[in-house]
Design an enzyme around this catalytic site. Structure first.
Site, PDB file in Angstrom:
ATOM      1  CG  HIS A 100      -0.429  -0.023   2.522  1.00 48.12           C
ATOM      2  ND1 HIS A 100      -0.547  -1.098   3.370  1.00 48.12           N
ATOM      3  CD2 HIS A 100       0.250   0.911   3.216  1.00 48.12           C
ATOM      4  CE1 HIS A 100       0.048  -0.814   4.525  1.00 48.12           C
ATOM      5  NE2 HIS A 100       0.531   0.394   4.451  1.00 48.12           N
ATOM      6  CB  SER A 140       3.114   1.211   6.224  1.00 53.45           C
ATOM      7  OG  SER A 140       1.899   0.712   6.673  1.00 53.45           O
TER       8      SER A 140
END
Lengths: 311, 125
Positions: free
Chosen positions: A140, A260
């Site tokens: 992502h 992330s």
């Protein structure tokens, strides 16, 4: 894919060696030794060791990177006191510790990723060097199911430390992921990478990685990266694998938005099978509420072979 | 020992079926773009201060309120110079907060549906 390859071999359509996944079936203790294929059956542990690089370069442009002057402004959260705040991914007390300086390994192989939208550059994600010109991260961080690839929007700063950038910055030549993420949107397949327009990994070094069919429960885990509440500083926290399945690992390392794409890694002694040094087990991708665990896609045999193919 | 041609054909068909189920082939932005899905929910809005002025650079964090909680991508999503932010998430119930300079505003709850866009204004003290 591997099963399909094995079936091809069974059919006699390809040789047993080429029936294996792309390359890197059995790698030595150091990937600088090159890729060695093996016709022996795949079992146990396979991987590639970390490489500590050469250190701080006198001139990052020699590696194709751009110099970044101290004080270069990346828009982001600023905390005048350095205090953190409560978020869903800090599990219990906040145990994070700042990494400073960031010129030792693996801090220098840990990459701050920014995204520029409408002319404003902002903290976006974390990545980890996995070769001279390859950064791995969460899927992502490079591809959004609603808007597509972040082509031309991302910049990569290995070893960034607040407002200093000892290894400069690089841009992406190619953003990479897998169809499990870009087509299916599966959180279990939420990993990707970027081939850079520089070879800065030769001086920063790179993380190792390995896959195993054995249980990883109880294996120590370290996450270091660029949480959104820490002003482009690198922070680290260690825990262990709390639960796992074939495609995902769960752990209680404290993380915040911006972490992330961090490597979920463990430290393995010299001579360890498959990987020694800083060995990635998973790609950090998700935080969840208290009472559960943070998580990321596990490095499996096929994923290992896929990302090795990106080098 | 050579296998009969029919057995080879059956195995080849099986291989193709299994290969199609693999779904983790390498892909990149150099490939033709995949069809974008409309299965995610979008939550967007503006972060404002006590005077109603937009706040630049506030960290906007969602927390899943579903049971069990949905995994939330750990992106750093920061408001722009106009205070605007945008999150793409799996459909579900979330609580959003904005934080800047050690100030965290009150949480705002939203139920986000797949393919829909929800507007949520966030406040900082």
């Amino acid at each position: 894919m591997v099963l399909a390859s094995a079936l091809l071999a069974t059919l006699g359509l390809v040789s047993p060696v080429s029936a294996g996944a792309s390359k890197g079936v059995e790698l030595g203790a150091s990937d600088t030794e090159g890729v060695t294929t093996s016709a022996t059956p795949l079992r146990g542990t396979r991987g590639v060791s970390s490489y500590e690089g050469t250190g701080v370069p006198s001139d990052v442009t020699a590696y194709g990177a751009q110099r970044v002057p101290a004080g270069h402004r990346i828009e982001g959260y600023s905390s005048p006191t350095g205090d953190d705040f409560g978020t869903q991914s800090i599990i219990g007390a906040d145990g994070r510790v700042r990494v400073d300086p960031t010129t030792s390994f693996p801090a220098r192989a840990t990459v701050l990723i920014t995204r520029t939208v409408s002319g404003v550059e902002r903290l976006h994600c974390t990545g980890w060097m996995f070769g001279a010109s390859l950064v791995l991260t969460a899927g992502h961080c490079v591809f959004n199911q609603s808007t597509g690839w972040y082509t031309g929007q991302l910049r990569f700063y290995p070893g960034a430390n607040g407002t200093t950038y000892p290894y400069g910055s690089c841009t992406a030549a190619t953003l990479r992921s897998n169809t499990g993420w870009t087509v299916d949107g599966s959180p279990d397949a939420d990993y990707g990478g970027a081939s850079l327009n520089c070879s800065i990994g030769n001086t920063t070094g790179w993380y190792g990685a390995y896959w195993t069919t054995a249980s990883l429960n109880g294996t120590s885990t370290t996450i270091q990266g660029y949480p959104g509440d820490k002003s482009q500083q690198q922070w680290i926290h260690s825990d262990q694998v709390r639960a796992s399945n074939s495609l995902r690992l769960y752990y209680d390392n404290d993380t915040v938005g911006g972490n992330s794409g961090s490597s979920v890694h463990t430290v393995r002694a010299d001579g360890s099978s498959g990987c020694s040094g800083r060995c990635s087990l998973a790609f950090h991708a998700y935080g969840v509420g208290s009472g559960t665990h943070n998580s990321g896609p596990r490095i499996t045999e096929s994923r290992f072979n896929l990302v090795i193919g990106w080098r | 020992m050579r296998r009969p041609l029919r057995m080879r054909a059956v195995l080849l068909i099986g291989m193709l079926v299994l290969g199609a189920c693999g779904r983790e082939s390498a892909t990149s932005d150099q490939d033709p773009p995949p069809t974008l899905t409309n299965t995610q929910a979008t939550v967007t809005g503006v972060v404002v201060d006590g005077s109603g002025r937009p706040v630049d650079g506030a960290l906007v964090q969602p927390k899943s309120l579903d049971s069990p909680p949905l995994p939330v991508p750990e992106l750093a999503v920061l408001s722009g110079p106009d205070g605007r932010y945008e999150w793409h998430l799996n459909a579900g119930r979330y609580e959003f907060t904005a934080t800047k300079d050690d100030r965290t505003g009150p949480p705002s709850e939203v139920t986000a549906a797949a393919g829909a866009t929800e507007q949520v204004e966030l406040h900082l003290p």
